[in-house]
Design an enzyme around this catalytic site. Sequence first.
Site, PDB file in Angstrom:
ATOM      1  N   ARG A  45      35.131  67.390  -2.191  1.00 36.62           N
ATOM      2  CA  ARG A  45      36.164  66.956  -3.088  1.00 36.62           C
ATOM      3  C   ARG A  45      37.504  67.648  -3.496  1.00 36.62           C
ATOM      4  NH1 ARG A  45      32.130  62.799  -6.313  1.00 36.62           N
ATOM      5  NH2 ARG A  45      32.498  61.105  -5.044  1.00 36.62           N
ATOM      6  N   LYS A 210      20.244  52.416  -2.455  1.00 36.45           N
ATOM      7  CA  LYS A 210      20.737  51.789  -3.684  1.00 36.45           C
ATOM      8  C   LYS A 210      21.140  50.388  -3.488  1.00 36.45           C
ATOM      9  CE  LYS A 210      23.586  55.666  -5.208  1.00 36.45           C
ATOM     10  NZ  LYS A 210      24.275  56.159  -4.109  1.00 36.45           N
ATOM     11  N   GLY A 370      27.840  59.961   0.156  1.00 32.18           N
ATOM     12  CA  GLY A 370      27.454  61.449   0.345  1.00 32.18           C
ATOM     13  C   GLY A 370      26.444  61.707   1.435  1.00 32.18           C
ATOM     14  N   GLY A 393      31.140  54.369  -3.121  1.00 34.88           N
ATOM     15  CA  GLY A 393      31.138  53.182  -4.107  1.00 34.88           C
ATOM     16  C   GLY A 393      32.320  52.576  -4.172  1.00 34.88           C
TER      17      GLY A 393
END
Length: 413
Positions: A45, A210, A370, A393
């Site tokens: 990042r 998730k 990730g 996301g």
Amino acid sequence: MENIIDKIKTVNDFNFKNKVALVRVDFNVPVDRSKSSHKISDDTRIQYSIPTLKKIISDYGKIVLISHFGRPKGSLNRDHNSLKIIIPLLSKQLKIPIKFSDNCIGENVKKNVKMLKNKEILLLENLRFYKEEEEGNEKFALKLANLGDIYVNEAFSVSHRSHASISVIPKFFDQKKCIGLLMKKEIQSLNKVLGKNKKKPISILLGGSKIYSKIKIIESIIHFADNILIGGGMAYPFIKEKGGNVGNSIVIEKDENEKTKRILKNIIEKCRKKNNLFFPKDVVIADSFHNHATKKIVSIYSIPNGWMGLDIASSSIKYFCDIINESNTIFWNGPLGVFEFPNFSLGTKSIAKAIANATERGAFSLVGGGDTISSLKIEKLEKKISYLSTGGGAMLESFKNQILPGIKAMISS
Ligand code: AMP
């Protein structure tokens, strides 16, 4: 989504000479806290924000960097959530010293900004030390906005959040707002999946754990995806709903159960008509959650009690790879198994290879998340993918809500 990029300015549309650029970045990097020194374990990042920062510096501009870091939830947790940890890496990559302000608003910050010279960078402390950031508080946003002449959003990965520094600040900048070079690339690659000129067939591959958040996404992709491939931990709640025995495999947390069951039923029903939802056939099961657990291969519908599915097996791999091979647009988020355990990583590796091969023959591939990107890196395949998104996301949310709040806020009126 289609022409959105034409309605938004980028850093290349501005000359930052003598101006203060208030740049929202996402420096929420993973940190290895197992050692007392607390090391940043992946600096992607930071790296990706460099071209935008260099453009502003080469213009002789001044930079005020704002970001969140971790989840302090409005409390001042300097031990765990201080952005100070970023300074050495950022400074090394830009080859200039970075100034730091131990708050993000207040009189001292204003003074520090005033003292900034051209080509200097001031990093402000974690925005999420204030609960007002996540609440999207206007007064807080205005205090931040007053620090800069031009607002730059270079935080695509947070642009699905209606937070003060993302969707509220831009209101105070009228025409003097733009996106960074990374954000532009992210929007352009999303366009290749969602836009008018997308190349069909489109396959969307979802894995990982998730479950709840990704299940909600599936509802929104049914209408445009030709193939929806569900693997990893995501598959088991569906198989259970379809009457299979999933043993001790990962399913949905109890409190989400009823709501999620309704969504699952709805997805299964809608996809039955379209015939576009695909599940693994056979899986590698383990008698405990461990790399060296005893393992065997069974149908995903008949996992014995006490056993859990930790990878997809050979028939599933072939089934999924065949679909990928015939696709011209591929989106992948979430590993197909617990790839961190080498003994349960074959499914994820094989899918990564299939996507790389499809890309080589001309398909467009977009990979986000990730863990998914880590699995590609383990196989050294990351350069063989059309685009790796820094915002898994935000990418998924775009399927649901095509213009994210942080992007919408950047459209100049
Ligand atoms: P996500 O953040 O949703 O992409 O989830 C990534 C995580 O899902 C990784 O740490 C994987 O180990 C995990 N995962 C993938 N498949 C399974 C599975 N069958 N059972 C449990 N965890 C899984």
